[in-house]
Every structure is written in C-alpha cells, then in structure tokens.
Design a protein around this motif. Sequence first.
Motif, PDB file in Angstrom:
ATOM      1  N   THR A   8      16.673  61.762  26.177  1.00 13.35           N
ATOM      2  CA  THR A   8      15.414  62.499  26.323  1.00 13.35           C
ATOM      3  C   THR A   8      14.462  61.850  27.318  1.00 13.35           C
ATOM      4  N   ALA A   9      14.654  60.546  27.618  1.00 17.92           N
ATOM      5  CA  ALA A   9      13.778  59.864  28.576  1.00 17.92           C
ATOM      6  C   ALA A   9      14.538  59.434  29.821  1.00 17.92           C
ATOM      7  N   ALA A  10      15.701  60.049  30.069  1.00 17.00           N
ATOM      8  CA  ALA A  10      16.535  59.637  31.197  1.00 17.00           C
ATOM      9  C   ALA A  10      15.834  59.845  32.534  1.00 17.00           C
ATOM     10  N   ARG A  11      15.042  60.890  32.643  1.00 11.17           N
ATOM     11  CA  ARG A  11      14.356  61.144  33.907  1.00 11.17           C
ATOM     12  C   ARG A  11      13.365  60.022  34.214  1.00 11.17           C
ATOM     13  N   ALA A  12      12.682  59.509  33.201  1.00  9.73           N
ATOM     14  CA  ALA A  12      11.708  58.441  33.433  1.00  9.73           C
ATOM     15  C   ALA A  12      12.380  57.145  33.852  1.00  9.73           C
ATOM     16  N   ALA A  13      13.635  56.920  33.414  1.00 13.87           N
ATOM     17  CA  ALA A  13      14.327  55.669  33.721  1.00 13.87           C
ATOM     18  C   ALA A  13      15.152  55.743  34.993  1.00 13.87           C
ATOM     19  N   ALA A  14      15.228  56.906  35.619  1.00 17.28           N
ATOM     20  CA  ALA A  14      16.082  57.072  36.790  1.00 17.28           C
ATOM     21  C   ALA A  14      15.666  56.126  37.913  1.00 17.28           C
ATOM     22  N   GLY A  15      16.659  55.492  38.536  1.00 12.35           N
ATOM     23  CA  GLY A  15      16.402  54.628  39.682  1.00 12.35           C
ATOM     24  C   GLY A  15      15.984  53.218  39.353  1.00 12.35           C
ATOM     25  N   ALA A  16      15.900  52.865  38.082  1.00 10.33           N
ATOM     26  CA  ALA A  16      15.494  51.511  37.713  1.00 10.33           C
ATOM     27  C   ALA A  16      16.607  50.522  38.038  1.00 10.33           C
ATOM     28  N   HIS A  17      16.239  49.311  38.476  1.00 10.16           N
ATOM     29  CA  HIS A  17      17.234  48.281  38.781  1.00 10.16           C
ATOM     30  C   HIS A  17      17.546  47.420  37.570  1.00 10.16           C
ATOM     31  N   TYR A  18      17.063  47.814  36.404  1.00  9.31           N
ATOM     32  CA  TYR A  18      17.303  47.096  35.163  1.00  9.31           C
ATOM     33  C   TYR A  18      17.495  48.122  34.058  1.00  9.31           C
ATOM     34  N   LEU A  19      18.105  47.699  32.964  1.00 12.38           N
ATOM     35  CA  LEU A  19      18.285  48.577  31.811  1.00 12.38           C
ATOM     36  C   LEU A  19      17.084  48.465  30.884  1.00 12.38           C
ATOM     37  N   MET A  20      16.665  49.583  30.377  1.00 10.70           N
ATOM     38  CA  MET A  20      15.593  49.586  29.382  1.00 10.70           C
ATOM     39  C   MET A  20      16.067  50.383  28.176  1.00 10.70           C
ATOM     40  N   ALA A  21      15.433  50.141  27.059  1.00 10.24           N
ATOM     41  CA  ALA A  21      15.741  50.857  25.819  1.00 10.24           C
ATOM     42  C   ALA A  21      14.454  51.458  25.290  1.00 10.24           C
ATOM     43  N   GLY A  22      14.548  52.633  24.693  1.00 11.28           N
ATOM     44  CA  GLY A  22      13.321  53.244  24.204  1.00 11.28           C
ATOM     45  C   GLY A  22      13.557  54.490  23.403  1.00 11.28           C
ATOM     46  N   LYS A  23      12.473  54.990  22.849  1.00 10.00           N
ATOM     47  CA  LYS A  23      12.507  56.231  22.073  1.00 10.00           C
ATOM     48  C   LYS A  23      11.181  56.943  22.267  1.00 10.00           C
ATOM     49  N   THR A  24      11.270  58.193  22.667  1.00  9.08           N
ATOM     50  CA  THR A  24      10.072  59.005  22.815  1.00  9.08           C
ATOM     51  C   THR A  24       9.745  59.692  21.500  1.00  9.08           C
ATOM     52  N   GLY A  25       8.522  60.153  21.395  1.00  6.65           N
ATOM     53  CA  GLY A  25       8.099  60.862  20.191  1.00  6.65           C
ATOM     54  C   GLY A  25       6.986  61.836  20.515  1.00  6.65           C
ATOM     55  N   THR A  26       6.953  62.935  19.785  1.00  2.00           N
ATOM     56  CA  THR A  26       5.901  63.928  19.951  1.00  2.00           C
ATOM     57  C   THR A  26       5.400  64.300  18.569  1.00  2.00           C
ATOM     58  N   ALA A  27       4.122  64.083  18.338  1.00  5.12           N
ATOM     59  CA  ALA A  27       3.536  64.349  17.021  1.00  5.12           C
ATOM     60  C   ALA A  27       2.669  65.593  17.101  1.00  5.12           C
ATOM     61  N   GLN A  28       2.987  66.572  16.256  1.00  3.77           N
ATOM     62  CA  GLN A  28       2.246  67.826  16.259  1.00  3.77           C
ATOM     63  C   GLN A  28       0.838  67.633  15.714  1.00  3.77           C
ATOM     64  N   ARG A  29      -0.096  68.374  16.318  1.00  9.06           N
ATOM     65  CA  ARG A  29      -1.469  68.420  15.812  1.00  9.06           C
ATOM     66  C   ARG A  29      -1.748  69.742  15.099  1.00  9.06           C
TER      67      ARG A  29
END
Length: 653
Positions: free
Chosen positions: A531-552
């Motif tokens: 789900t966050a692959a677009r944000a990590a594209a082109g990075a010269h290092y590996l990152m790990a993460g998790k996105t979240g969306t909280a409804q209002r």
Amino acid sequence: MRRWRARPVRNAAAEGEQFRRRALLAAAGVALALLALALGYGRLQIQQHEEYATRSEENRIRLDPIVPARGLVYDRNGVLLADNAPAYRLDIVPERVEDMPQLLAALRERVALSEDELRRFDNARKGTRRFKPIALKLRLSEQEIARLAVDRHRFPGVEVVPYLTRRYPFGELTAHIVGYVGRIDQDDVDAMESRGESRFAALPHIGKTGLERYYESRLRGDVGYQEVETNVENRPLRVLRRHDAKPGADLHLSIDIALQKAMVDAFEGQHGAAIAIDPMSGEILAMVSLPSYDPNLFVGGISFDDYRRLNEDVARPLFNRNVLGGFPPGSTVKPFMALAGLEEGLITPDTTIFSSGTYRLPGHERGYMDWRPGGHGTVNLRESLAQSVNTYYFDLAMKLGIDRISADFDRMGFGRPTGIDLAGEASGVLPSREWKQRRFKQAWYPGETVISGIGQGYWVTTPLQLAQGTAMLAGDGQLRRPHLVRATQAGFGAARVPEPQPPAVPVVDDPAHLAAVRDGLVATMHGPTGTAARAAAGAHYLMAGKTGTAQRVSRRGDERLDPNKLPYHLRHQALFVGYAPAEAPTIALALVVEHGGSGSTAAAPVARRIFDAWIGPPPAAPATLPAEAPAATPAPTPAEPAVLPSATPEPRT
C-alpha cells in the motif's frame, strides 16, 4: 450660754505606727514593681534574647536574593536550543519622579510601550515601596537604548538595567520539546511553599511547559543572597556579606536539530505530528507537533492579543499532539495484532484467509467491509500486511477475543503513559470489557471486537505510543522508555552524567514472530502489492512500514466512503509507522497527518522524506581507481523492488 466641747488628745504613737505601716506597704509595692521590672528585663535579655536580637538584626540586615544562571539546553550535537541572552530592561524609581503621567508620555515618544506593559507597571506600583525600582519594559532594542542614552538627563528616576533572559534560538521548531519559562505567579508561589521551596519564589521565571517544566529543579540552580545593611526606612547602606548562587545544570538532549527541521519541512505545511526514535535506546531523535508557536513570546510575559490569537486558533498551536493528542490508530495496529496472534499461537506466517470484500459474524446481517471491493482473495500474513487486508484482522480479532487483545496490547505499551520526560502525558484508550463497563456501564459486544482488529471503535492512541511500539518492532522486541535527555552537566567543565533509564521490558517471546511481522512491513513498502510502494519507489535503502487511515465519520450499512468528497474537517486521519534501514534500523517513526484523507497518499510520502533526511544520499562511487589496482568487474546492481505503476490506495478502514 455657749457650751464647750473637749478636743481629743493626739496619739502620736498611733500615728507613727500607721505611717510605718503605710510606708512598708508602699515600699513593698515599689519592691514588687522593681522585681517585676527586673524579671521582665531578665526574660527579655536571657530567655528571649535570641528572638529579639534576630528581629533587630532583620530590621537592620536585609537579604537580597541572587538569581542563578539557568541551565542551558543542547541538542545531541552540541547545538544550543535554549540559552541565557543578555538583555536590557527599563526600570523606574517612583520616588524620584515628580510627575509620573508626564514621564510616561515622554518615554512613549522614545520607547515602544504597549498597553499591557503600562497596566503591569501600574499594578506593580500599588504593592511596591516608592524607593524600589519597578520594571516598565523588559526588553529594549538597541535603537531604544541609544535614544534613552542621549536624553538620559531628561528622565530622572529612569534606569536601563542589564540582565540575562531566556532565549530560544529555534523558536517554533523546538517549542513543544523545550517548552518555555514564564513569570512566576501566585499559583507557582503557593506550590513552592507547599513543597518547602519558598526561596525560589525570588526567581524571575519558572518553567511552564516542556523540558523547562519537567527539569525545573535541575535547570534553575540554587538561589544565592547578599546581606545588605539598611536604615530605618529599609534603604540599602552597604553590602556586608555575599553568598553566590549555584548555576543550574545543563541538559544534553537526544534531539537532532537538523532532523527536527527536516521533519517540519517534510509536512510541507500540513498539520499533524511525528516522532522519530532510536530503536535500540529509546532516545527521541526528533519530535514535532504542527502547527507550532514561538516560545519567546512567553518569556517576558505574553501580550493579551498574542495569547488570545494562539488560544483561539482552531489549529491549536499550543497543543502538543504527540504527548496529549488522541487518534484512532486505524490500520497501524495491524502489525501489533499480527504479533499478538503469533505470540498466542493462533496463527503462523503461513495462515491464510479468503477475503471476499465483506466479513460477517455468524448469525449477523451487518457486513464489515474490506477496503477493496470484491476483496483480496486468499492472503497469508505477509500479504495481509502488505495489502492491509481488513478481513484478515477481523477474523484474527475474533480468534484473539477482546480480553487477549487488551492484555497483549497492554504489554506493548498501549493504553498507558510511556513515561517520557514531559509533563501531562495522555494515556489514550485501550478497549476492554472493564474499560467499557467503567466508562459507559455497558456490556461488550462481538462487533466491537471485530473493528478493534483494525484500530477502530473505542481505540485512542497517542503518536508517542505508536512510536514506542514501532521501536519495539524495529529493535529487539523489547519495550524501552522514550526519553529526550541523554545527560546532564553541572556547570562548565564538569563531566556529563548520563541520565539513568529503566531497563527494557521484553515483549516478544519468539524472535521468529518478530521476523514474520517485519517481513510483512517490508512488503508494504517494497512489495508489488504494498500500500505504500509508491512512496518507497527509487529509495537506495530498504524501509519497513505500515500506513493507516482512521475514519472521522461512520458509514451507513454497506456504503463506501470516498474521503476526497468529504469536507476538510471530516476527512480521515492519515497515519504511518515504520523504520529504516529495514535490515539494521537506526530510526523508528510514527506520524499522523490531520485530515490527510489517506495514509498511503498523505502520510507515507512524509515518512519517506524524513527517512531520506536521516539516512542521507547514497554513497558516491569513487571517480577513479588507484593506478596500481587492477580494474575490477563491477558487481551487478540489485534490481529495484518491483512496484506497480499504480500502487493500491490505502485501505479506508
């Protein structure tokens, strides 16, 4: 014929006896009076000598406080974040002024005086002796000092006094970390007296927020004093003895001011909060809450207009979102749910579930929606994190049950303060049967367990709690206390003393479980369906993460909400948790973008910019090879992780 009466004969002996009795009585009275006087003098000179001698000495000797230099605050690289800057104030001695209104009018032609300053001056005059100087303006500019110096002879009773004042060089950048000092008020004096610290009431300032408040007892030092001989009007005559003040201790923080600035820039004007932590020590590398404010406004007493502007701002710049803010965590709880399921033995990395797009409890009509219409098909743990599959965690939540969820998340630090060295930290809300019964006097329902699995319902977390939990995932599976102060230093030249921290608390029993969760977090950032692959594209290092969306806002029935069509104030909160580099993390991050709408499109790009700022550019290849070394065949460049051209949107849980 006149009759004569015989006159009595005087009795000299009786009269003498009467006189002697009266004389003895008078002498006894005088003796008793002299004895009482002697006893009184004796009591004064012997029994109460010390008391009255002290009173007499106090009438003659006045103790004037000597204000200590407040301790300085540095970042991890020695950059000053709070110092004591020289300043000049304008004092007036009322008894030397013949016409106060005329003097003030003349001063206003040369010095900028606000209505707040004039009002404070008038209030101070009412409770101060006329021969004592009263501050009219706390900070004079160089131009104002020059104008007063030229016309000094025209202003009797006016003095320009040098002193040290608190200064925050980075202003808004560190306001929610360092905090600010303000004038001591009556509430502060009462609190000091209740703690037996009345001598500190002589200080001009006291820490009000942030580290200035939390470490007040160390930063302020110890007040000194000088013994001043005075006359009967309490006017100073000479200084008899001086006891120097003890300066406050300096604080050396874990904050990196360069990362702090990069973190603010990464938000690009959006509102929110972010915390970066060293996973192996618990040291906070950067922490921002946006919007912020200028703490320098409070040092000399903030004006009424400035305070009203800050206090009435709907964006709440005075509110520290990291420590006090409460947000539904949304899908950022899924890594922790996965870890709880692995630790409880209810799932394995290979456990799969079929996502059809809607999850229903047996015997219930209501459907709990997956963010992708039609579902994700059959997914295992890795893909459940990469694609943020709601159905997987609806099912896992029911397997765990709310009792085990609340117990496991309590071990991970949720629902209670982290213990950060800032005052007033919020606890958030960790859903449980007991909490709901205590709060609402109601029973717990299965549907509430379902939505707890994706961070909705009664969940409330602070960004600080999410950052602490993420650091546990990025580190060795142990929970560490987040902290801002690395060491203290008692004066220039003294050795730095590391700030003691409580021992880390083990959370994970099996390292393999931690590895499985980490694998899913890397797939979220670099996998083809992440789900966050677009944000990590082109990075010269590996990152790990998790996105979240909280409804209002809540949906009705099986309808789906488009966050982009909602009013701005009702748009979903966008969250992100993660760490980098994935193989050997040096930074763990938690952030929220208020009204961002989607974690993948709003929060993940902010995280990428923060990671880039911390890790830096890729190392440059050498321009030429040494002449004596044989030319080497270049190693093949690792293929860039495959990324879909159109990354899947963040699940709207």
